[in-house]
Each structure stands twice: as C-alpha cells, then as structure tokens.
Design a protein around this motif. Structure first.
Motif, PDB file in Angstrom:
ATOM      1  N   ASP A 189       0.831  -1.206   0.000  1.00 45.55           N
ATOM      2  CA  ASP A 189       0.000   0.000   0.000  1.00 45.55           C
ATOM      3  C   ASP A 189       0.864   1.253   0.000  1.00 45.55           C
ATOM      4  OD1 ASP A 189      -2.757  -0.992   0.158  1.00 45.55           O
ATOM      5  OD2 ASP A 189      -2.151  -1.819   2.085  1.00 45.55           O
ATOM      6  N   GLY A 190       0.238   2.377  -0.311  1.00 48.26           N
ATOM      7  CA  GLY A 190       0.945   3.647  -0.275  1.00 48.26           C
ATOM      8  C   GLY A 190       0.281   4.667  -1.170  1.00 48.26           C
ATOM      9  N   PRO A 191       0.683   5.919  -1.060  1.00 48.54           N
ATOM     10  CA  PRO A 191       0.092   6.991  -1.870  1.00 48.54           C
ATOM     11  C   PRO A 191       0.519   6.926  -3.333  1.00 48.54           C
ATOM     12  CG  PRO A 191       1.932   7.826  -0.602  1.00 48.54           C
ATOM     13  CD  PRO A 191       1.709   6.425  -0.132  1.00 48.54           C
ATOM     14  N   ALA A 192      -0.046   7.798  -4.146  1.00 46.58           N
ATOM     15  CA  ALA A 192       0.241   7.835  -5.578  1.00 46.58           C
ATOM     16  C   ALA A 192       1.728   8.015  -5.842  1.00 46.58           C
ATOM     17  CB  ALA A 192      -0.542   8.975  -6.231  1.00 46.58           C
ATOM     18  N   SER A 193       2.239   7.254  -6.813  1.00 43.79           N
ATOM     19  CA  SER A 193       3.627   7.361  -7.285  1.00 43.79           C
ATOM     20  C   SER A 193       4.670   7.087  -6.216  1.00 43.79           C
ATOM     21  CB  SER A 193       3.866   8.751  -7.908  1.00 43.79           C
ATOM     22  OG  SER A 193       3.055   8.936  -9.041  1.00 43.79           O
ATOM     23  N   ARG A 222      -4.310   1.013  -2.106  1.00 40.85           N
ATOM     24  CA  ARG A 222      -4.339   1.963  -1.002  1.00 40.85           C
ATOM     25  C   ARG A 222      -5.031   1.410   0.250  1.00 40.85           C
ATOM     26  NH1 ARG A 222      -3.584   4.509  -5.477  1.00 40.85           N
ATOM     27  NH2 ARG A 222      -2.604   6.569  -5.579  1.00 40.85           N
ATOM     28  N   ASP A 223      -5.663   0.242   0.107  1.00 40.68           N
ATOM     29  CA  ASP A 223      -6.314  -0.353   1.279  1.00 40.68           C
ATOM     30  C   ASP A 223      -6.177  -1.873   1.282  1.00 40.68           C
ATOM     31  OD1 ASP A 223      -7.950  -0.948  -0.854  1.00 40.68           O
ATOM     32  OD2 ASP A 223      -9.817  -0.382   0.133  1.00 40.68           O
ATOM     33  N   ILE A 224      -5.108  -2.375   0.688  1.00 38.64           N
ATOM     34  CA  ILE A 224      -4.943  -3.821   0.562  1.00 38.64           C
ATOM     35  C   ILE A 224      -4.702  -4.471   1.925  1.00 38.64           C
ATOM     36  CG2 ILE A 224      -3.779  -5.684  -0.663  1.00 38.64           C
ATOM     37  CD1 ILE A 224      -5.239  -3.579  -2.407  1.00 38.64           C
ATOM     38  N   GLY A 225      -3.756  -3.926   2.679  1.00 40.82           N
ATOM     39  CA  GLY A 225      -3.429  -4.511   3.974  1.00 40.82           C
ATOM     40  C   GLY A 225      -4.481  -4.290   5.035  1.00 40.82           C
ATOM     41  N   THR A 226      -5.316  -3.269   4.870  1.00 39.06           N
ATOM     42  CA  THR A 226      -6.323  -2.949   5.886  1.00 39.06           C
ATOM     43  C   THR A 226      -7.705  -3.507   5.563  1.00 39.06           C
ATOM     44  OG1 THR A 226      -6.708  -0.820   4.791  1.00 39.06           O
ATOM     45  CG2 THR A 226      -5.175  -0.852   6.662  1.00 39.06           C
TER      46      THR A 226
END
Length: 223
Positions: free
Chosen positions: A9-13, A129-133
């Motif tokens: 996960d993480g923000p854009a780019s 952006r929400d895979i782990g959560t």
C-alpha cells in the motif's frame, strides 16, 4: 517459496506498481494492480458519460464491464469488456477523477470482492491503497511505501514523458498532493498504514534498493 499474499500500500507514485511487478516476477506470483481497476471504472464513467457523483451508476459499471489482466511481451495489459484500455486509464482526465470515483462505498465493495476472488489461491502480490487494511487483512506480508511529494511528482513527470504524455510538473505535484488528501480523508477505506505493515520510505532510493529492502522484510518473516 510459500504461496503467500503480499500486500503493498501507499500513496500515488510511491513506487507500488513497479515494485509489485518486480516482486511478482521474482517469486513467480500473480500481480494484481488494484489501482488500474479503479482507473478502469473511471475511464468507463468518462466513456459512457456517467457522473462521478453517481454511486449507483458507477457500481453498475463494475458489473456490466468485467475488468481483467493479461500478460504480454510489453507487460501487463488491462482490459474492460474485452477492450484494451492499458494506455487510456493513464491519461490526465482519468488521473484527475479516480479519487472521487474510488471514494464511493458501492464501487469499492464491488471491486474489493473481485480482488479477494483473485487472491484466493495465494501466490499473489497486490498493490493499492487499502490492501493490507481492507482487501487482504490476512496477508502474510504487508508493506506501506511512502516518498516525498516532490519525488513522487518527479517520478510521475518522467513516467508521463516516457509515455508521450505532456503534463506540467507543478500541476502533477498539485494533483498528487490533492489526491493524498482525498485518499487519506475519504470515508470508506481511507489510505492508512496497517498496524502490522512495514513502513518503507522510498525517497532517494532506487527501485532495486526498494525491492531488496522488501525481500529482506519477507525473509525476516520466515518466507
């Protein structure tokens, strides 16, 4: 290697997709680009003139036009209803609207279910952006990638140039900052680091260094 699930996960780019593809190839895992799925719905909304605010109609698009991925000599291709939309979903009009489209609960519910189906057998690397959560809270390995807004804007600017897409650097930087805010403040599945995710700041790091770092995390977990 065990057929585990790896959530990135993480923000854009922040480098999610690039790193996820390399890891998937390295481990002979399946790569699922969830961001491309939300971009695909956004593209379809533009194509079929569906308002970005119309949650019901957007959710209906996810049912009417199945999204799938195919590997090719040029990398992974994205299809919707049989149409290759790999390049179309990376255009500025899609980028500008995807956060609004992906914020709708019913759109996320439909696509999250599709993503979980893809991950059922394990041996998968999934980024978003929400895979782990939300999507794969049971994933054996969770990574949360971050980088400065300036560096991410520079990466996107360079990527656009390589694809022949002309877009001003300052506009890209502003768009990324706006998307960070929207993604982290949306009501449904906001962008947030999972409690058991490993934080990796990619600012100043090469892709090779990021991949090595993540492989170290995976190894430290016994896989």
């Amino acid at each position: 290697m065990d057929k585990i699930s790896i959530a990135i996960d993480g923000p854009a780019s922040s480098g999610k997709s690039t790193v996820a593809k390399i890891l998937a190839n390295s481990f002979n895992f399946v790569y699922v680009d969830t961001g491309a799925m939300y971009r695909a719905i956004t593209f379809l909304a533009i194509k079929h003139q569906v308002a970005f605010s119309d949650e019901e109609a957007l959710a209906e698009l996810t049912k009417r036009y199945p999204i799938n991925f195919q590997q090719s000599v040029h990398g992974q291709l994205v299809f919707a209803d049989g149409e290759d939309i790999t390049q179309a979903i990376r255009q500025p009009d899609v980028t500008a609207a995807v956060s609004e489209v992906s914020a709708h609960r019913k759109v996320r519910e439909e696509l999250v279910e599709a993503q979980r189906q893809l991950a059922q057998l394990g041996g998968i690397v999934m980024d978003g952006r929400d895979i782990g959560t939300t999507v794969l809270p049971q994933a054996e390995v969770k990574i949360f990638l971050v980088a400065s807004v300036e560096e991410r804007a520079q990466r996107r600017y360079k990527e656009n140039q390589e694809k022949g897409i002309e877009m001003d650097y300052e506009m890209i930087k502003e768009a990324i900052a706006k998307r960070d805010y929207l993604d982290s403040h949306r009501e449904v599945s906001p962008l947030v680091q999972a409690a058991d995710a490993e934080l990796v700041d990619t600012t100043g790091m090469t892709i090779e260094q990021v991949v090595t770092k993540i492989k170290e995390v995976i190894s430290s977990k016994g896989f």
